[in-house]
Each structure stands twice: as C-alpha cells, then as structure tokens.
Design a protein around this motif. Structure first.
Motif, short mmCIF file in Angstrom:
data_model
loop_
_atom_site.label_atom_id
_atom_site.label_comp_id
_atom_site.label_asym_id
_atom_site.label_seq_id
_atom_site.Cartn_x
_atom_site.Cartn_y
_atom_site.Cartn_z
N PRO A 12 56.81 -2.62 -5.99
CA PRO A 12 57.37 -3.11 -4.74
C PRO A 12 58.16 -2.01 -4.02
N VAL A 13 58.00 -1.93 -2.72
CA VAL A 13 58.78 -1.01 -1.89
C VAL A 13 59.92 -1.80 -1.26
N ILE A 14 59.56 -2.85 -0.54
CA ILE A 14 60.46 -3.86 -0.01
C ILE A 14 59.72 -5.19 -0.15
N PHE A 15 60.38 -6.28 0.17
CA PHE A 15 59.72 -7.58 0.07
C PHE A 15 58.43 -7.58 0.89
N GLY A 16 57.34 -7.88 0.24
CA GLY A 16 56.06 -7.99 0.91
C GLY A 16 55.26 -6.70 0.99
N VAL A 17 55.80 -5.59 0.52
CA VAL A 17 55.13 -4.30 0.63
C VAL A 17 55.05 -3.66 -0.76
N LEU A 18 53.85 -3.21 -1.12
CA LEU A 18 53.62 -2.58 -2.41
C LEU A 18 53.10 -1.15 -2.24
N LYS A 19 53.52 -0.27 -3.13
CA LYS A 19 52.90 1.04 -3.26
C LYS A 19 51.94 0.92 -4.44
N LEU A 32 51.74 -6.78 2.70
CA LEU A 32 51.21 -8.13 2.51
C LEU A 32 52.02 -9.18 3.27
N ARG A 33 53.03 -8.75 4.03
CA ARG A 33 53.92 -9.71 4.70
C ARG A 33 53.18 -10.68 5.62
N PRO A 34 52.18 -10.25 6.40
CA PRO A 34 51.50 -11.24 7.24
C PRO A 34 50.85 -12.36 6.42
N LEU A 35 50.33 -12.04 5.27
CA LEU A 35 49.72 -13.06 4.41
C LEU A 35 50.78 -13.93 3.75
N ILE A 36 51.82 -13.29 3.26
CA ILE A 36 52.89 -14.04 2.59
C ILE A 36 53.58 -14.97 3.57
N ASP A 37 53.76 -14.53 4.81
CA ASP A 37 54.45 -15.33 5.82
C ASP A 37 53.73 -16.62 6.17
N LYS A 38 52.40 -16.61 6.12
CA LYS A 38 51.67 -17.79 6.57
C LYS A 38 50.99 -18.58 5.46
N GLY A 39 50.80 -17.98 4.31
CA GLY A 39 50.06 -18.65 3.24
C GLY A 39 50.93 -19.61 2.45
N ARG A 46 58.45 -16.71 -0.74
CA ARG A 46 59.34 -16.82 0.42
C ARG A 46 60.65 -17.51 0.04
N ALA A 47 60.58 -18.49 -0.86
CA ALA A 47 61.77 -19.24 -1.27
C ALA A 47 62.74 -18.38 -2.09
N PHE A 52 59.18 -11.30 -5.69
CA PHE A 52 58.13 -10.35 -5.31
C PHE A 52 58.09 -9.18 -6.30
N ALA A 53 59.26 -8.81 -6.81
CA ALA A 53 59.36 -7.68 -7.74
C ALA A 53 58.76 -8.00 -9.11
N THR A 54 58.36 -9.25 -9.35
CA THR A 54 57.77 -9.62 -10.65
C THR A 54 56.26 -9.41 -10.66
#
Length: 96
Positions: A12-19, A32-39, A46-47, A52-54
C-alpha cells in the motif's frame, strides 16, 4: 492461453493505491480508488480504511486479495492489475 505474469510484491502507498512489482521486473502504481469508491464489495475497506494495508498476495502471485468480515476473498488478478498499471502510467505520461 496467455501466461500470467506473477506478482512478486504489493505494498500500500496510501488508501486505495498499491505499488506492485511483477516477476518480470515491471513496477507500477495502481490506483484502485475509483473501484473501491463505488463497489459494494469494497464497503468493508471504506468502513475501515486501515484494512487496505492487510492486502495479501496469493502464494503463486496470480492475484492479490483482502478478506472481508465474512472471510470471503475480495481479489484482483495479476493480469488485470498489470493492464491497469500500464494504462495509468500512460495517462500520467500524457499529462506531463
């Protein structure tokens, strides 16, 4: 049949973003934030954003995944992540 290029690591880089680093040496940052935000399947992330770091890598590197509250895997395959990384890198290149 297309050969799957295995994921060597995903951090994880930040919430929703992976390296992600693949076994052929390609490294990319995947947003992945656009997918996480709507899925709806990502509601558990999101809760509680620290979940995300797991992120885990499947032993053969064919996918990454998270376990939701019911113990179900929510996953992304190596090939789809690679395509997303390459596309997003191309968009960044065009913007500069």
């Amino acid at each position: 049949m297309t050969e799957i290029i295995a994921i060597r690591s995903a951090e994880p880089v930040i919430f929703g973003v992976l390296k992600i680093v693949w076994s052929d040496g390609f490294e990319g940052v995947v947003d992945l934030r656009p997918l996480i935000d709507k899925g709806e399947m990502f509601a558990f992330l999101r809760a509680a954003p620290p979940r995300f770091a797991t992120v885990q890598r499947e032993p053969h590197g064919h996918k990454i995944f998270w376990l939701d509250d019911q113990g179900d895997e929510i996953d992304f395959g190596s090939s789809s992540l690679r395509q997303r990384a390459e596309r997003q890198a191309g968009l960044l290149h065009l913007a500069s």
